[in-house]
Design a protein around this motif. Sequence first.
Motif, PDB file in Angstrom:
ATOM      1  N   LYS A   1       0.754  -1.035   0.030  1.00 50.64           N
ATOM      2  CA  LYS A   1      -0.137  -0.068  -0.041  1.00 50.64           C
ATOM      3  C   LYS A   1       0.929   1.185  -0.069  1.00 50.64           C
TER       4      LYS A   1
ATOM      5  N   PRO B   1      -8.778  -0.543   9.342  1.00 48.09           N
ATOM      6  CA  PRO B   1      -7.380  -0.303   8.839  1.00 48.09           C
ATOM      7  C   PRO B   1      -6.172  -0.740   9.521  1.00 48.09           C
TER       8      PRO B   1
ATOM      9  N   GLN C   1      -5.358  -4.211   9.129  1.00 50.27           N
ATOM     10  CA  GLN C   1      -4.947  -4.526   7.585  1.00 50.27           C
ATOM     11  C   GLN C   1      -4.982  -5.880   7.613  1.00 50.27           C
TER      12      GLN C   1
ATOM     13  N   ASN D   1      -8.136  -1.774   2.454  1.00 48.70           N
ATOM     14  CA  ASN D   1      -8.612  -1.857   3.744  1.00 48.70           C
ATOM     15  C   ASN D   1      -9.549  -0.708   4.410  1.00 48.70           C
TER      16      ASN D   1
ATOM     17  N   TYR E   1      -1.790   4.192  13.295  1.00 52.10           N
ATOM     18  CA  TYR E   1      -0.941   3.199  12.921  1.00 52.10           C
ATOM     19  C   TYR E   1       0.313   3.258  13.825  1.00 52.10           C
TER      20      TYR E   1
END
Length: 466
Positions: free
Chosen positions: A3, A304, A307, A313, A351
Amino acid sequence: MPKKITIDTDARIIAELGRHSAGIGMDALHSLLKDVISRRTLQRRLAQFVTEGQVIREGKQRGVRYRQSPGVITGQVNITESPDTMEAFGEVYVPLSPESEEIRAYVRQPRQMRTPVGYNQSFLEAYYPNETFYLPLELREQLRQIGTPPDDERPAGTFARDILNRLLIDLSWASSRLEGNTYSRLDTQRLIDFGQAAEGKDALETQMILNHKAAIELLVNEADLVDFAPYTIYSLHALLSDGLLADRSACGRIRHRPVDIGGSVYLPMAMPQRLEELFKIILSMAKEIRDPFEQAFFVMVHLPYLQPFEDVNKRVSRLAANIPLIRHNLCPLSFIDVPERAYVEAMLGVYELNRVELLRDVFVWAYERSCQQYLAIRQELVPPDTFRLRYRQALSAAVKAIVLQQLAPTDETVSAVIPSAVAEEDHDKFVKLVFEEFETLHEGNAIRFGIRPLEFAAWQERTTHK
């Protein structure tokens, strides 16, 4: 395919162009930026800058060069003025809390200055449905107040169906734009309404828009059935990723290989068995959450972050966030006008820091914007066709049956496929309704009836040459 998430690249692109007053070609520009952006994403960003007037495109074919438009400021200067934060290069940001500003400052640091991290299971374990809240009570009540239509005591999905045509265009366009898609809203409308693909666009961009349309129709047309069961999320992923993944078998399936996120120091979990287990835990927790807004935001955070799929996602999470809103007959969330950079940086905050404040600010701003759009639009709509609503499943079944049998729609063929659910006294009106659907049926909207492109093409070929 890893990604790619753009982080602070817009300023880098503009700055590099500013250093080449005579212009610079794509190959040379990408060689300077390849550490932070893929060539395809760079092409999309440049096309967007040209549209916005920040960049001038000169020459043809291999001689194309890009240069900065006169008057564009390349420094990273912030101009803060309540209620919006403006970037010097013209980008609108959402209003931020002090906590969100901390997150933004961190993720805007160069990648080498941020600490590499892996999946942190304790982030999920710290959440207890209906005890832990990412959205405070006052905020949830505010969202409910602005998102509830006056006549909310109606079946699940009624409000979304009332505005379906507008929602298909807005959400397909806005969600795709957050992935770097360069379709304009008008291009999107022509594709969805008339099946006309925009000239000069990558075929994958067209596919992305059509995939969104199919997934949104699933959520709205099956509002009383879809929930946070694994099957629903697998179906959303299968529709959204159709034709976009190198491995077609990866559509609607937990990934079996590692992925990374370009521009981020976060490395998602790699073990398929553990991924599937956590995926089901997340959905089980989401089901337990009673407040629809907290449900929506929870899946926007944790799907997300995990993932679970090879790609797509974030798109899955944005559409899944609409499940509780549609089921509770609330205004849907279209992400219209959400600044791409704000959304990307908000996800990086989740994240890399496991912090949700920036994403929460984006979510709240986006929902308020959606409500302004749709509650006003709905007041001007023609009352829904109750006959069509009552027989919408039977209508889809009849249209699909005729196409799959490769028959022309006639009184005889339509009468032969009328489902038993249609009352005998309604047969004549139902037949007329089927004819109306065939008058507007084309390859771009056939998916509404569960008809795949090849099936539609075969029917069209057969009936056209009879």
